[in-house]
Design an enzyme around this catalytic site. Structure first.
Site, PDB file in Angstrom:
ATOM      1  N   GLU A 117     -19.751 -24.319 -36.310  1.00 21.14           N
ATOM      2  CA  GLU A 117     -19.882 -25.545 -36.675  1.00 21.14           C
ATOM      3  C   GLU A 117     -20.994 -26.201 -37.101  1.00 21.14           C
ATOM      4  O   GLU A 117     -21.986 -25.393 -37.404  1.00 21.14           O
ATOM      5  CB  GLU A 117     -20.123 -26.529 -35.067  1.00 21.14           C
ATOM      6  CG  GLU A 117     -19.119 -25.797 -34.169  1.00 21.14           C
ATOM      7  CD  GLU A 117     -19.284 -26.084 -32.717  1.00 21.14           C
ATOM      8  OE1 GLU A 117     -20.465 -27.354 -32.390  1.00 21.14           O
ATOM      9  OE2 GLU A 117     -18.934 -25.640 -32.198  1.00 21.14           O
ATOM     10  N   LYS A 119     -24.339 -27.931 -38.583  1.00 16.61           N
ATOM     11  CA  LYS A 119     -25.659 -28.842 -37.075  1.00 16.61           C
ATOM     12  C   LYS A 119     -25.927 -29.989 -38.396  1.00 16.61           C
ATOM     13  O   LYS A 119     -26.075 -30.502 -38.846  1.00 16.61           O
ATOM     14  CB  LYS A 119     -26.646 -27.714 -37.776  1.00 16.61           C
ATOM     15  CG  LYS A 119     -27.262 -28.067 -36.481  1.00 16.61           C
ATOM     16  CD  LYS A 119     -28.752 -26.815 -37.074  1.00 16.61           C
ATOM     17  CE  LYS A 119     -29.864 -27.072 -36.109  1.00 16.61           C
ATOM     18  NZ  LYS A 119     -30.650 -28.582 -35.483  1.00 16.61           N
ATOM     19  N   ASP A 121     -27.734 -33.077 -38.292  1.00 16.60           N
ATOM     20  CA  ASP A 121     -28.999 -33.646 -38.372  1.00 16.60           C
ATOM     21  C   ASP A 121     -29.107 -34.885 -37.968  1.00 16.60           C
ATOM     22  O   ASP A 121     -29.158 -35.711 -38.890  1.00 16.60           O
ATOM     23  CB  ASP A 121     -29.371 -33.193 -39.913  1.00 16.60           C
ATOM     24  CG  ASP A 121     -31.072 -33.429 -39.402  1.00 16.60           C
ATOM     25  OD1 ASP A 121     -31.913 -33.429 -38.429  1.00 16.60           O
ATOM     26  OD2 ASP A 121     -31.980 -33.388 -40.684  1.00 16.60           O
ATOM     27  N   TYR A 226     -19.976 -31.972 -29.492  1.00 15.86           N
ATOM     28  CA  TYR A 226     -19.625 -30.002 -29.809  1.00 15.86           C
ATOM     29  C   TYR A 226     -19.601 -29.816 -28.117  1.00 15.86           C
ATOM     30  O   TYR A 226     -20.044 -28.191 -28.474  1.00 15.86           O
ATOM     31  CB  TYR A 226     -20.408 -29.910 -30.781  1.00 15.86           C
ATOM     32  CG  TYR A 226     -21.668 -30.703 -30.728  1.00 15.86           C
ATOM     33  CD1 TYR A 226     -22.525 -29.914 -29.731  1.00 15.86           C
ATOM     34  CD2 TYR A 226     -22.680 -31.484 -31.739  1.00 15.86           C
ATOM     35  CE1 TYR A 226     -24.299 -30.434 -29.424  1.00 15.86           C
ATOM     36  CE2 TYR A 226     -23.925 -31.751 -31.259  1.00 15.86           C
ATOM     37  CZ  TYR A 226     -25.014 -31.256 -30.546  1.00 15.86           C
ATOM     38  OH  TYR A 226     -25.721 -31.661 -30.154  1.00 15.86           O
ATOM     39  N   LYS A 313     -30.571 -21.548 -40.112  1.00 17.37           N
ATOM     40  CA  LYS A 313     -30.620 -23.243 -40.213  1.00 17.37           C
ATOM     41  C   LYS A 313     -30.977 -23.504 -42.223  1.00 17.37           C
ATOM     42  O   LYS A 313     -31.651 -22.218 -42.552  1.00 17.37           O
ATOM     43  CB  LYS A 313     -32.571 -23.416 -40.352  1.00 17.37           C
ATOM     44  CG  LYS A 313     -32.383 -23.771 -38.431  1.00 17.37           C
ATOM     45  CD  LYS A 313     -32.663 -25.323 -38.287  1.00 17.37           C
ATOM     46  CE  LYS A 313     -33.866 -25.703 -38.619  1.00 17.37           C
ATOM     47  NZ  LYS A 313     -34.185 -26.255 -37.540  1.00 17.37           N
ATOM     48  N   CYS A 407     -51.319 -57.227 -65.603  1.00 18.19           N
ATOM     49  CA  CYS A 407     -50.358 -57.120 -65.536  1.00 18.19           C
ATOM     50  C   CYS A 407     -49.989 -56.371 -66.457  1.00 18.19           C
ATOM     51  O   CYS A 407     -50.104 -56.314 -67.315  1.00 18.19           O
ATOM     52  CB  CYS A 407     -49.622 -58.130 -64.903  1.00 18.19           C
ATOM     53  SG  CYS A 407     -47.688 -58.076 -65.911  1.00 18.19           S
ATOM     54  N   CYS A 410     -47.940 -58.799 -68.813  1.00 17.41           N
ATOM     55  CA  CYS A 410     -48.641 -60.055 -69.438  1.00 17.41           C
ATOM     56  C   CYS A 410     -49.587 -60.621 -69.450  1.00 17.41           C
ATOM     57  O   CYS A 410     -50.414 -61.627 -69.988  1.00 17.41           O
ATOM     58  CB  CYS A 410     -47.617 -61.259 -68.728  1.00 17.41           C
ATOM     59  SG  CYS A 410     -49.037 -60.937 -66.380  1.00 17.41           S
ATOM     60  N   CYS A 425     -48.579 -59.035 -59.602  1.00 14.99           N
ATOM     61  CA  CYS A 425     -49.052 -59.941 -60.661  1.00 14.99           C
ATOM     62  C   CYS A 425     -48.799 -61.276 -59.988  1.00 14.99           C
ATOM     63  O   CYS A 425     -47.205 -61.460 -59.297  1.00 14.99           O
ATOM     64  CB  CYS A 425     -48.201 -59.494 -61.977  1.00 14.99           C
ATOM     65  SG  CYS A 425     -47.993 -61.018 -63.377  1.00 14.99           S
ATOM     66  N   CYS A 430     -44.420 -64.305 -66.058  1.00 16.25           N
ATOM     67  CA  CYS A 430     -44.734 -62.889 -67.060  1.00 16.25           C
ATOM     68  C   CYS A 430     -43.437 -62.113 -66.925  1.00 16.25           C
ATOM     69  O   CYS A 430     -42.302 -62.583 -66.613  1.00 16.25           O
ATOM     70  CB  CYS A 430     -44.978 -62.083 -65.671  1.00 16.25           C
ATOM     71  SG  CYS A 430     -44.878 -60.461 -66.164  1.00 16.25           S
TER      72      CYS A 430
END
Ligand code: IVH
Length: 665
Positions: A117, A119, A121, A226, A313, A407, A410, A425, A430
C-alpha cells in the site's frame, strides 16, 4: 400534532438523512457525484428546516450536525482498545530483503504473498464505531491512548457517521491534506498575514488538533483507511480487509496490490518512487504487509511493531545545488523578498531555478551566502525551498547577502516595521510596486485580463501609458501598437480582454485592488456583504468585523485603503470607464455551466497548469477526478497523456483536446 403526521415527518427526515449520506459518499469517497451542489444544498436545507421545526426529531448523528460542538480548552485522552503500534522502517532494498528473509525463516515458507500500500504522509487516526455509529476519533498519541479529536474528525465528509452495518470496530488510517489544497491553504494564509505551514503533513496535523471544530471544518482534510484495531470480523487477507472497508463505504486508497515474493515488492516500490510526484497527495514510501492474516497472527509483534509489516521509506526528494545569486523582488505591498537564483536542478518532476528565501531573518538563520552549495526540496512537492547550507562545500569565495536598505526600484529608504519580518519600500509611487499591482489586478484570479502578464505590465508602465489600474481602461489598440514588440493582433486582443473585464463581479475587483490582507476569500465575503463598491467605501469597522472570518486586521486595512486619496482617484477612473461595481445576488460569479460534469486531465496542457485547469472547472461547478471511470464526462488529453487516455478510450469516455476544452469554457 397527530401521531400520524409526526410519523410521516420522521420518515421524511430519515429518508433525507439517508439520501444526504449517500451523496456525501458518492461525492467525497467515490469522487463521482450523482447530483450537483445546488441540489445537495437543497436537501441539506430541507433537512435543517425539518429538524428546526421538529426538535424531537433531532439526532446527534444527523449529517446537519457534523460541525456541532463548542471549542474545547484541551483534548481529552482516550484509550485505544487495541494499541496503535508503529512500523519498522527499511531505508533501502537491502532492508526489504532482510525483512523478507526473516519472514521466510519464521514462517518456513519460501515465497510469501505481500500486500503493498502507499504510505500516506499524514497522521494516523483511529475511528471507533459502536453499533455502527461513529463514537470516537483519536490520534495515535503514545500508541496506548490518544487525544479525543472526534469533533474535528466528524467534519470530514469522507467519514461516515453511520456504517451500512450495525458493527462495533476500530478502523485505522491516515488523515492528510492534498498537495493542491495545501498550496491553496498556504496562499490564503499568506494573503491574510498568517504563518504558512511547512508541508501538507504539518497542515493536516495542525488542523486535526484545532480546538475549535468550526475552524477544523474549514480545513480540507481527507483520509484513507488501511487497518483495523479491535473487531470481530472474520477475514483472511489484508486485501480482503481493504475490500471490506470499501464495502463499509470507508475511503480506501485504490493504489494497492498483491505481490508474490519480495522481488515483486521491490518492483512496486521502484514504480511508485518514479511516479509519486504525480499523485495528488504526498507519500513517503510503501507499506509492505504480509497478505495472509493467519500468517500475520503467527508472526506477531515485537514490543514496538508488527513483524509482518515494514515501511519502505523513500529518501526525501532533496538535491544539492548552488546559489548563483540572491535577487530581491518587490511585491505589490512593497514587501521586499530575497529570492535565491539556483543552478537548475530537477526535483519532483520539474526543473527548479529559483526559491523564495522569504525574508532577511530567514537568510540569516539558515546562514545562506551567495555562491553557497545548498540542499533544496519542494514543500508539498510544489514549492521550492532551500533547506540548508552545505558548509563543508564552502570555498571562501562566497559573498554575504545584504538586504538593500534602499529600494532597488525607486531608491527610497526601506524600513522594517515593528513586528514584521518583511522589509518594505513605503513609497506609494514605487514603480516596481505599481507594476506588481497591475500584474495582480490583471491576474486570472482577479480581473482575469488575458495578455496582461508581467512583460506587458512593465511595458505599459514604462511607456507611461498606465500609472495605475484605472488607466488600463483607457488604453486603445493604436496606443498599444506604438509600443515596442507589440503586434497589432495582440494589442487588439488585450483591449478586448480589458473591456471584457469590466463585467466582472465586485469580488474580483475588490481582490484585484490588492488591499492588504484581503485575499480571494475575504474579497468574496466583503463583496457579498456590501453588494456595491459605494456601500463598501462607507463601511464602518464594526460592519466589517461582523462578517464571519473578517477580523480587525483585515477591517482596518480595508478602511485605510478607502481613506487614501489615491484610491478615490483610481476608483473614479474605473467608474467613468464603466467597470462594474456591484456583486450579483445569489453568488453567481460565473455560470455553473459545468455543474454535474466530471473531468479528468491527462498529460501536460500548454496554457494552464493542471491545478489552474482544475480550478477553472471547479469554479464553474464541475468536478475534477484523478482516475478514469465510466462515470466521468470528459478526459482532457494534453501532451503525452499516457495510460489514462487508453483507459478512457476503452471505456468509451469522451476524449477532448486542450483546444476543445477551451471551446467548452
Ligand atoms: S499500517 C501496525 N498502512 O505510517 C501497522 N500505515 O511508519 C500500522 N501509514 O503509523 C500501520 N500509510 O501513520 C499502515 N498504508 C498504510 C500507511 C501507514 C501511512 C503511517 C501510519 C503509521 C506509520 C508507520
Amino acid at each position: 400534532m397527530a401521531d400520524n403526521d409526526l410519523a410521516k415527518t420522521r420518515e421524511r427526515v430519515l429518508s433525507l438523512r439517508r439520501e444526504i449520506e449517500k451523496h456525501n459518499y458518492y461525492y467525497h469517497v467515490l469522487d463521482q457525484p450523482l447530483i450537483d451542489d445546488a441540489k445537495f444544498d437543497q436537501l441539506m436545507s430541507d433537512l435543517q428546516q425539518l429538524e428546526e421545526e421538529y426538535p424531537e426529531l433531532k439526532d446527534p448523528d444527523s449529517p446537519t450536525r457534523r460541525v456541532g460542538g463548542e471549542p474545547l480548552s484541551a483534548f481529552e485522552s482516550l484509550e485505544h482498545k487495541v494499541p496503535m503500534l508503529g512500523l519498522d522502517n527499511a531505508f533501502n532494498e537491502e532492508g526489504l530483503l532482510d525483512f523478507a528473509a526473516r519472514i521466510n525463516r519464521l514462517s518456513r515458507v519460501d515465497r510469501v504473498d505481500y500486500f503493498c500500500e502507499l504510505k500516506i504522509d499524514g497522521l494516523a487516526v483511529s475511528l471507533q464505531y459502536e453499533g455502527g455509529l461513529l463514537k470516537h476519533g483519536l490520534t495515535r498519541g503514545d500508541g496506548y491512548s490518544g487525544e479525543d479529536i472526534t469533533q474535528n474528525l466528524r467534519t470530514i465528509r469522507q467519514i461516515p457517521l453511520k456504517l451500512p452495518e450495525n458493527l462495533s470496530l476500530e478502523v485505522r488510517g491516515e488523515v492528510y491534506i492534498s498537495k493542491k489544497d495545501f498550496e491553496k491553504l498556504n496562499r490564503q494564509r499568506e494573503e491574510e498575514g498568517l504563518m504558512v505551514f511547512a508541508n501538507p503533513r504539518n497542515a493536516a496535523a495542525g488542523s486535526v488538533r484545532q480546538l475549535d471544530p468550526r475552524l477544523a471544518a474549514k480545513r480540507p482534510l481527507k483520509l484513507f483507511l488501511y487497518g483495523l484495531g479491535q473487531h470481530s470480523l472474520s477475514l483472511s487477507t489484508q486485501e480482503e480487509l481493504l475490500c471490506y472497508l470499501e464495502k463499509m463505504q470507508l475511503p480506501v486508497n485504490p493504489n494497492r496490490t498483491i505481490c508474490s515474493g519480495i522481488e515483486e515488492v521491490q518492483d512496486y516500490c521502484r514504480l511508485w518512487q518514479g511516479k509519486k510526484h504525480k499523485l495528488p497527495y504526498e507519500i513517503d514510501g510503501v507499506v509492505v504487509k504480509v497478505n495472509s492474516l493467519i500468517l500475520q497472527k503467527e508472526l506477531g509483534f515485537t514490543a514496538r511493531s508488527p513483524r509482518w509489516a515494514i515501511a519502505y521509506k523513500y529518501p526525501p526528494e532533496e538535491k544539492m545545488t548552488r546559489v548563483v545569486d540572491i535577487e530581491v523582488n518587490i511585491g505589490r505591498t512593497g514587501a521586499i523578498t530575497p529570492v535565491a537564483l539556483l543552478d537548475p536542478v530537477s526535483l519532483s518532476g520539474t526543473t527548479v531555478k529559483r526559491a523564495s528565501l522569504h525574508n532577511e531573518d530567514l537568510v540569516a538563520e539558515k546562514g545562506i551566502m551567495i555562491g553557497d552549495t545548498v540542499v533544496v526540496h519542494k514543500a508539498g512537492e510544489i514549492i521550492p525551498e532551500v533547506l540548508k547550507v552545505v558548509k563543508e562545500k564552502r570555498t571562501g569565495r562566497e559573498k554575504e547577502f545584504i538586504m538593500p536598505h534602499k529600494c532597488p526600484s525607486c531608491s527610497s529608504e526601506t524600513v522594517r516595521l515593528s513586528g514584521e519580518a518583511a522589509r518594505r519600500c513605503l513609497n506609494p509611487s514605487c514603480p516596481a510596486q505599481l507594476v506588481e499591482k497591475l500584474i495582480h489586478f490583471a491576474s486570472r484570479r482577479a480581473m482575469d485580463i488575458e495578455g496582461m502578464g508581467p512583460a506587458v505590465a512593465e511595458l505599459v508602465y514604462k511607456s507611461e501609458l498606465v500609472r495605475d489600474v484605472g488607466d488600463l481602461y483607457y488604453l486603445t489598440a493604436d496606443k498599444l501598437i506604438a509600443l515596442p514588440r507589440m503586434a497589432e493582433k495582440s494589442a487588439e486582443n488585450l483591449v478586448q480582454s480589458i473591456a471584457n473585464s469590466k463585467n466582472n463581479p465586485l469580488r474580483r475587483l475588490v481582490f484585484g485592488l490588492g488591499i492588504r490582507f484581503v485575499g480571494e476569500k475575504a474579497a468574496r465575503l466583503i463583496a457579498e456583504r456590501f453588494g456595491t463598491l459605494d456601500l463598501l467605501k462607507e463601511a464602518q469597522e464594526e460592519e466589517l468585523t461582523a462578517i464571519e472570518e473578517i477580523g480587525p486586521k483585515i477591517s482596518e486595512a480595508v478602511i485605510h485603503f478607502f481613506n487614501k486619496p489615491e484610491t478615490d482617484r483610481v476608483l473614479e477612473k474605473l467608474r467613468a470607464a464603466g467597470v462594474n461595481f456591484t456583486e450579483p445576488i445569489g453568488n453567481e460569479e460565473v455560470s455553473e455551466d459545468l455543474a454535474g460534469k466530471t473531468f479528468v486531465f491527462s498529460g501536460a496542457l500548454s496554457s494552464y497548469t493542471r491545478e489552474e485547469a482544475a480550478e477553472i472547472v471547479e469554479e464553474r461547478g464541475g468536478r475534477v477526478s484523478s482516475s478514469v471511470s465510466k462515470k466521468i464526462d470528459y478526459l482532457v488529453a494534453g501532451d503525452e497523456p499516457g495510460s489514462k487516455l487508453e483507459k478512457a478510450r476503452q471505456l468509451g469516455v469522451k476524449v477532448i483536446s486542450e483546444n476543445e476544452f477551451e471551446a467548452l469554457l
